[in-house]
Every structure is written in structure tokens, then in C-alpha cells.
Design a protein around this motif. Structure first.
Motif, short mmCIF file in Angstrom:
data_model
loop_
_atom_site.label_atom_id
_atom_site.label_comp_id
_atom_site.label_asym_id
_atom_site.label_seq_id
_atom_site.Cartn_x
_atom_site.Cartn_y
_atom_site.Cartn_z
N ASN A 157 9.50 -29.12 -35.52
CA ASN A 157 8.32 -29.31 -34.68
C ASN A 157 8.45 -28.66 -33.31
OD1 ASN A 157 7.09 -31.52 -32.48
ND2 ASN A 157 5.73 -31.02 -34.17
N ASN A 158 7.36 -28.11 -32.87
CA ASN A 158 7.17 -27.69 -31.48
C ASN A 158 6.20 -28.69 -30.87
OD1 ASN A 158 6.57 -26.42 -29.05
ND2 ASN A 158 5.47 -24.70 -29.98
N PHE A 210 13.83 -24.37 -30.85
CA PHE A 210 14.61 -24.18 -29.62
C PHE A 210 13.95 -24.86 -28.43
CE2 PHE A 210 12.96 -19.75 -30.65
CZ PHE A 210 11.74 -19.89 -30.01
N TYR A 211 13.62 -26.16 -28.64
CA TYR A 211 12.99 -26.95 -27.59
C TYR A 211 13.69 -28.31 -27.44
CZ TYR A 211 9.23 -23.68 -28.69
OH TYR A 211 8.50 -22.54 -28.94
N LEU A 212 13.66 -28.82 -26.21
CA LEU A 212 13.99 -30.21 -25.92
C LEU A 212 12.73 -30.86 -25.38
CD1 LEU A 212 17.40 -29.78 -24.03
CD2 LEU A 212 17.09 -30.43 -26.42
N PHE A 213 12.58 -32.16 -25.66
CA PHE A 213 11.38 -32.88 -25.22
C PHE A 213 11.81 -34.19 -24.55
CE2 PHE A 213 7.09 -34.87 -26.17
CZ PHE A 213 6.35 -33.94 -25.46
N PRO A 240 7.15 -21.71 -38.50
CA PRO A 240 7.81 -20.53 -37.94
C PRO A 240 9.26 -20.76 -37.53
CG PRO A 240 6.29 -21.44 -36.35
CD PRO A 240 6.06 -22.18 -37.63
N TYR A 241 9.67 -22.04 -37.41
CA TYR A 241 11.06 -22.34 -37.00
C TYR A 241 11.92 -22.76 -38.19
CZ TYR A 241 8.68 -22.53 -32.50
OH TYR A 241 7.91 -22.22 -31.40
N ARG A 242 11.44 -22.54 -39.38
CA ARG A 242 12.08 -23.08 -40.58
C ARG A 242 13.55 -22.67 -40.71
NH1 ARG A 242 10.76 -25.57 -45.09
NH2 ARG A 242 12.10 -25.30 -46.89
N LYS A 243 13.90 -21.46 -40.30
CA LYS A 243 15.28 -20.99 -40.45
C LYS A 243 16.15 -21.31 -39.24
CE LYS A 243 14.13 -17.25 -43.66
NZ LYS A 243 14.19 -15.79 -43.91
N LEU A 244 15.55 -21.87 -38.19
CA LEU A 244 16.30 -22.23 -36.98
C LEU A 244 16.65 -23.71 -37.04
CD1 LEU A 244 15.27 -19.44 -36.12
CD2 LEU A 244 14.86 -20.36 -33.85
N ILE A 249 -6.47 -33.03 -39.39
CA ILE A 249 -5.52 -33.95 -38.77
C ILE A 249 -4.25 -33.19 -38.37
CG2 ILE A 249 -4.04 -35.96 -39.18
CD1 ILE A 249 -6.12 -36.93 -41.23
N PHE A 250 -3.70 -33.51 -37.20
CA PHE A 250 -2.35 -33.05 -36.86
C PHE A 250 -1.66 -34.09 -35.97
CE2 PHE A 250 -5.47 -30.57 -34.40
CZ PHE A 250 -5.15 -30.87 -33.09
N MET A 251 -0.33 -33.96 -35.90
CA MET A 251 0.49 -34.99 -35.29
C MET A 251 0.63 -34.79 -33.78
SD MET A 251 1.20 -36.57 -38.02
CE MET A 251 -0.17 -35.82 -38.90
N VAL A 252 0.81 -35.91 -33.06
CA VAL A 252 1.15 -35.90 -31.64
C VAL A 252 2.65 -36.18 -31.50
CG1 VAL A 252 0.74 -37.03 -29.41
CG2 VAL A 252 -1.14 -36.79 -31.05
N PRO A 253 3.37 -35.35 -30.72
CA PRO A 253 2.92 -34.19 -29.95
C PRO A 253 2.71 -32.97 -30.84
CG PRO A 253 5.27 -34.54 -29.63
CD PRO A 253 4.80 -35.67 -30.47
N TYR A 254 1.87 -32.05 -30.37
CA TYR A 254 1.45 -30.92 -31.19
C TYR A 254 1.45 -29.62 -30.38
CZ TYR A 254 -2.70 -32.46 -28.64
OH TYR A 254 -3.56 -32.88 -27.64
N PHE A 255 1.46 -28.51 -31.12
CA PHE A 255 1.29 -27.20 -30.52
C PHE A 255 -0.14 -27.13 -29.98
CE2 PHE A 255 0.26 -22.57 -31.43
CZ PHE A 255 0.92 -22.08 -30.32
#
Length: 392
Positions: free
Chosen positions: A178-179, A330-333, A215-219, A125-131
Motif C-alpha cells: 500500500n501507498n 518505500f514509504y513510512l506512515f 506497482p510495488y508488488r516486487k518491492l 470503493i477504496f481503502m483509507v489511507p489511499y493514493f
């Protein structure tokens, strides 16, 4: 056909991120790099911290014997100890170096974990939106991807996960921050999910492992405190890389951590090490292991990313876009002004702006923008975003 039908089919569904990046290459050739606004790829422009250059030189000039020799398939003991020590500062569980496996980036960590856990037909299982690569990673190991929608703020809905669980569910991938949204999942939500997974284990006898992709844990921005997933979940494998926090995406260096106390802990550690070898990763590169082992408390300039987020977010809001303010990554959605996000992204391309349709992340009607770019590109693009929006 020379290639397998499966790969041919997969290539036809290949990531929108890469498709738009290639479109950008064509535009750059035609109009020049300075006239193209490419927000497609999460490819950090922030340089590594200054200490990286110092450690790089010291390591390169070292006369120590055996620097480039083979090592244990789990990685260098000194590096694994540095990773464990750094994680133990923020976790209640005591992580041993034996629980750490150095990998070829987060992708390597995710793939050896999935290979270790799932049999053909098992569900992940993974969430939407997803990588987007999650689909391919699960299919790499003959699993079945099961997607679950998030709410209007892109937060996980625990009851939706409960409804998706079956006797075939083997793992749950969580990606926070999340990405593509930059959203950080709330601690209370994660605690509810853990309770649901434990209840499922009691009722069915099946353990569902959480694979936490971070991978974005520190950002993270504005002093937000990110929950420790290793502490929250009983059965968890933590996966990450130094692509973002140290600005080293091309070095492909990361690690996986099997949390102490999870089901079949020792067997799972041995399986990850075995899969590291048999999937062909063998080891994360020795040279980079020696370097990042000395940089576990370092990061890129996070304040710079936060400033870029603020400029971009506020500029798009003033232009009339709807979007959730990201707390990390470092994303906007933003929401597309029309349901057909591909059509809107194509309109942006006509103005030499490159974005990724939300359809590529499983959520139609949105589009992703990566702001790991220079300030000028972000600032010069905002009037163009407004012009395209006004047209619609």
C-alpha cells in the motif's frame, strides 16, 4: 472563468504530495539542495537494473524495420507474451497474451479500467489511507468514490467492505503493498473479501470487480510472500507499472491484465483496448514496450531499499515516533504527535524537512515519508525529526 468550474475545484483540492514538493523547490532555491530533506515524492533514485542499459542500447541500435510504427491498441504481441509468461510463474490461472493490455503507466491502466466499468453515479470503493489520485480517477469517469477505513495496522476490514456495498457498487480498488503505509494485505483477508463479493453477486446479480493496483508488488522485504490477487479473486483486473520495480517512473510504462474466467472477460478486454485509444493513451510507447518485454524477471536493487527502510524505521522508533513497520513499497506512515497533522508537517518544514500530511491520504493524524533517497539524507534527518518531536 476560463477553465471549467469542476477543474477549478479539483485544482484547489490538488494532491498534498505535489504541494509539498513545490514547497521543497522553494526551500532548495533558498537554502541549497543539500540542506533540504525532501521525503515527499515516491520518485525512485535507485537506477534501473544493469540489463536495462544493455537492452536499451541493443534496441536503439536495432536495424529492424517498423520498430517505431503503430501497433495493436493492446500493445506489442511479443511484450504481452513476455508479461503473461512472467505472471504465469506465480499464478495458478493461465494468463494469455490476449488478456494483457500495455498502458501508459499504472495511471493509464486504472483509468481505462474505470472508464470501461462505470456509468455515471456508479460507486467505487477504496481503502483509507489511499493514493490521493483515486478520487480524481473515479471522478474522471463520473463515478462516486466511497472510502472505507482500515484497522489500526492499516489492514482491510472485510465487514467494513460488506457494509459499504450497494446496488451501485461497480468496483473495489485494492492497493497492496500500500501507498502510503507499505502494508501488504493478508491472504486470509483477501479471501474473505472475495467471498463477500461473490455473495453480493449472488444476492444482487451485480458483479463488483476488484481493481488491484500493484506497482510495488516486487518491492517486498524480509522474504515476505505476497498473495497473488489474480488467483484469489474471481473478478479482477490487475494494474501495475514498471516505475518502481525497474526504476523507470519517467517512462510511464505499465499494463493491465483481465484475469481469466472473470465475468464478461472478452467484452471487458475489448473495452479496455477501446478505452486505451479513446482516452488518448492509444498505446504505451513502442520503444519502451520493446525494452521492458525483455526485463520481466529483472528488478532494481531491493536490498538497498530494505536497508534504507530499516535505518529510517529504527531511527524514528528510537526518536519516539509510533509507526507500523512496512513490509513493502518505500514509504513510512508515522503517527503525528498531535491530531493536527498539517500543523506538525509545517513544523517539520521550519526545520527544512518535507513530509506529506496524512490528511492528503484520507487519514488525519499521520504523515507520509518516502525513503527512495540516498542514505545520507535519511541518516542526517533523524536527529532533526527527534528535535521536532521533542518540541511537541
Amino acid at each position: 472563468m476560463t477553465i471549467s468550474s469542476y477543474i477549478a475545484s479539483s485544482m484547489s483540492k490538488a494532491s498534498w504530495i505535489r504541494k509539498m514538493f513545490e514547497t521543497g523547490n522553494e526551500l532548495r532555491k533558498k537554502y541549497g539542495n543539500e540542506n533540504v530533506f525532501d521525503f515527499t515524492l515516491g520518485n525512485p533514485t535507485a537506477p534501473p537494473p544493469e540489463k536495462f542499459n544493455q537492452v536499451l542500447k541493443e534496441t536503439a541500435l536495432s536495424t529492424e524495420k517498423g520498430v517505431h510504427r503503430y501497433m495493436s491498441n493492446s500493445g506489442l504481441e511479443s511484450t504481452r507474451k513476455s508479461v503473461a509468461d512472467a505472471l504465469n510463474v506465480d499464478t495458478e490461472k493461465h494468463i494469455s497474451p490476449e488478456n494483457v493490455i500495455m498502458t501508459v503507466g499504472a495511471a493509464g491502466a486504472l483509468n481505462i479500467t474505470l472508464k470501461s466499468l462505470i456509468d455515471p453515479g456508479d460507486e467505487v470503493i477504496f481503502m483509507v489511507p489511499y493514493f490521493p489520485e483515486y478520487h480524481f480517477y473515479v471522478e474522471n469517469h463520473c463515478g462516486k468514490a466511497v472510502t472505507v477505513e482500515t484497522d489500526e495496522h492499516f489492514q482491510v476490514v472485510p465487514d467494513a467492505i460488506r457494509a459499504a456495498l450497494t446496488n451501485k457498487t461497480r468496483a473495489l480498488i485494492l492497493n497492496t503493498p500500500n501507498n502510503p503505509t507499505g502494508v501488504i494485505y493478508k491472504r486470509s483477508t483477501l479471501e474473505k473479501i472475495n467471498s463477500i463479493l461473490l455473495e453480493h453477486k449472488r444476492n444482487t446479480g451485480h458483479t463488483v470487480y476488484v481493481i488491484s493496483d500493484e506497482p510495488y508488488r516486487k518491492l517486498i522485504y524480509e522474504g515476505v510472500k505476497i498473495p497473488s490477487t489474480i488467483d484469489i479473486f474471481n473478478d479482477i483486473i490487475f494494474c501495475t507499472s514498471h516505475s518502481k520495480d525497474l526504476g523507470l517512473p519517467g517512462e510511464r510504462i505499465g499494463f493491465a491484465v483481465v484475469a481469466p474466467g472473470c465475468d464478461d472477460e472478452k467484452e471487458l478486454i475489448n473495452a479496455l483496448i477501446f478505452c486505451n485509444r479513446t482516452l488518448g493513451y492509444v498505446n504505451a510507447p513502442a520503444f519502451m514496450q520493446r525494452i521492458v518485454g525483455k526485463l520481466q524477471t529483472e528488478t532494481v536493487n531491493i536490498n538497498e531499499y530494505e536497508e534504507k527502510r530499516n535505518i529510517f524505521y529504527e531511527g524514528l522508533m528510537e526518536a519516539g515516533y509510533e509507526l507500523v513497520k512496512p513490509e513493502g513499497a518505500f514509504y513510512l506512515f508515522p503517527k503525528s504527535p498531535v491530531d493536527d497533522d498539517v500543523k506538525f508537517v509545517q513544523a517539520l518544514v521550519e526545520e527544512k524537512i518535507l513530509a506529506v500530511p496524512g490528511s492528503g491520504f484520507g487519514r488525519k493524524g499521520f504523515f507520509r515519508l518516502s525513503y527512495c533517497l540516498d542514505f545520507s539524507t535519511i541518516q542526517r534527518s533523524i536527529p532533526i525529526f527527534k528535535r521536532v518531536l521533542d518540541h511537541f
